[in-house]
Scaffold this active site. Structure first.
Site, PDB file in Angstrom:
ATOM      1  N   ARG A  24      57.804  47.419 -55.912  1.00  0.00           N
ATOM      2  CA  ARG A  24      57.230  47.524 -54.574  1.00  0.00           C
ATOM      3  C   ARG A  24      56.136  48.581 -54.492  1.00  0.00           C
ATOM      4  O   ARG A  24      55.146  48.414 -53.770  1.00  0.00           O
ATOM      5  CB  ARG A  24      58.356  47.860 -53.579  1.00  0.00           C
ATOM      6  CG  ARG A  24      57.899  48.218 -52.177  1.00  0.00           C
ATOM      7  CD  ARG A  24      59.085  48.690 -51.346  1.00  0.00           C
ATOM      8  NE  ARG A  24      59.786  49.802 -51.972  1.00  0.00           N
ATOM      9  CZ  ARG A  24      59.403  51.075 -51.877  1.00  0.00           C
ATOM     10  NH1 ARG A  24      58.312  51.398 -51.195  1.00  0.00           N
ATOM     11  NH2 ARG A  24      60.104  52.029 -52.459  1.00  0.00           N
ATOM     12  N   ARG A 130      90.634  48.133 -49.093  1.00  0.00           N
ATOM     13  CA  ARG A 130      89.581  48.014 -48.081  1.00  0.00           C
ATOM     14  C   ARG A 130      89.011  49.372 -47.679  1.00  0.00           C
ATOM     15  O   ARG A 130      88.430  49.511 -46.606  1.00  0.00           O
ATOM     16  CB  ARG A 130      90.134  47.297 -46.843  1.00  0.00           C
ATOM     17  CG  ARG A 130      90.680  45.907 -47.162  1.00  0.00           C
ATOM     18  CD  ARG A 130      91.291  45.255 -45.940  1.00  0.00           C
ATOM     19  NE  ARG A 130      91.837  43.935 -46.255  1.00  0.00           N
ATOM     20  CZ  ARG A 130      92.422  43.133 -45.368  1.00  0.00           C
ATOM     21  NH1 ARG A 130      92.555  43.534 -44.107  1.00  0.00           N
ATOM     22  NH2 ARG A 130      92.886  41.952 -45.734  1.00  0.00           N
ATOM     23  N   CYS A 149      69.310  52.762 -51.040  1.00  0.00           N
ATOM     24  CA  CYS A 149      69.362  52.546 -52.494  1.00  0.00           C
ATOM     25  C   CYS A 149      70.812  52.611 -52.957  1.00  0.00           C
ATOM     26  O   CYS A 149      71.294  51.722 -53.653  1.00  0.00           O
ATOM     27  CB  CYS A 149      68.520  53.589 -53.214  1.00  0.00           C
ATOM     28  SG  CYS A 149      66.750  53.444 -52.895  1.00  0.00           S
ATOM     29  N   ALA A 265      57.786  57.852 -56.392  1.00  0.00           N
ATOM     30  CA  ALA A 265      57.190  56.563 -56.028  1.00  0.00           C
ATOM     31  C   ALA A 265      57.592  56.241 -54.594  1.00  0.00           C
ATOM     32  O   ALA A 265      58.777  56.196 -54.275  1.00  0.00           O
ATOM     33  CB  ALA A 265      57.668  55.474 -56.976  1.00  0.00           C
TER      34      ALA A 265
END
Length: 266
Positions: A24, A130, A149, A265
């Site tokens: 990206r 869970r 992320c 980045a």
């Protein structure tokens, strides 16, 4: 003493065997998919030693997440600027990690505090499958400055020990992953302390594990260094996980090699 180096081993694997891919940001990467690291938290705190990790930023960012905050103002008050590149002119980042952890919106207009829910389950139903916290809220990703992320984590209790597995969809192996490993290892220590448990393993699972093309020289320098023993973590006792402050978290015997700078980045 034999020093385990799972992070450095994976870093070398991505450097040597990664597939060239664009991304990206337009920077370009070497990438491998679906990798895993395991750390026994009972034998040391996994703070990378082949370069210095700015642990102050790790601690303050985690405390910021636990506050349910998504504005960089509180981070700035404590001298941390790691989120500045993505913040708006008012410092806002949208409904990112902390917001989803502490106030996930429901269809009925209510909010779910996932951290409190996870703690309740650890105390009352430790065998539950869970005990999960997710930051990946598909409906709110367009409003986030950066999609998560490190997106999803699960807790697991066995023989009185708490383990945590994180799924990180996008893993910047040089800059991001050492930071993320330390952050979730610290969170596991906190959750264990609040649940009356000992620490077990931290398991890191990466999706797209990549080294940016403009980080290759830095990675080569890091891999030329001899790893050192992991430090120890000491955590003060608090009544609530939301009461921790920076001074409650102490790392001792951290003897890293010097920091290595590299561009982020964006």
């Amino acid at each position: 003493m034999l020093i385990a180096t799972p992070y450095e081993d994976l870093l070398r694997l991505v450097l040597d065997c990664g597939v060239a891919k664009m991304d990206r940001t337009g920077t370009g990467t070497r990438s491998l998919f679906g990798q895993q690291l395991r750390y026994d938290l009972s034998v040391g705190f996994p703070l990378v030693t082949t370069k210095k990790v700015h642990f102050k930023s790790v601690v303050y960012e985690l405390l910021w997440f636990l506050r349910g905050d998504s504005n960089v103002a509180w981070l700035h008050e404590h001298g941390v600027n790691i989120w500045d590149e993505w913040a708006s002119s008012t410092g806002d980042l949208g409904p990112i990690y902390g917001v989803q952890w502490r106030s996930w919106p429901t269809s009925s207009g209510d909010y779910i505090d996932q951290i409190s829910t996870a703690l309740d389950l650890l105390r009352t139903e430790p065998d539950s499958r869970r005990i999960i916290v997710s930051a990946w809220n598909v409906g709110e990703i367009p409003q986030m400055a950066l999609p998560p992320c490190h997106a999803f984590f699960q807790f697991y209790v066995a023989q009185g020990r708490l383990s945590c597995q994180l799924y990180q969809r996008s893993a910047d192996m040089f800059l991001g992953v050492p930071f993320n490993i330390a952050s979730y290892a610290l969170l596991t220590h906190m959750m264990a302390a609040q649940s009356g448990l000992l620490v077990g393993e931290f398991v890191w699972t990466g999706g797209d594990c990549h080294i940016y093309d403009n980080h290759v020289e830095q990675v080569q320098l890091q891999l030329s260094r001899e790893p050192r023993a992991y430090p120890e973590l000491f955590l003060a006792q608090r009544d609530s996980i939301f009461d921790y402050v920076y001074e409650d978290v102490v790392v001792t015997n951290y003897d890293p090699h010097p920091a290595i700078k590299a561009p982020v980045a964006i």
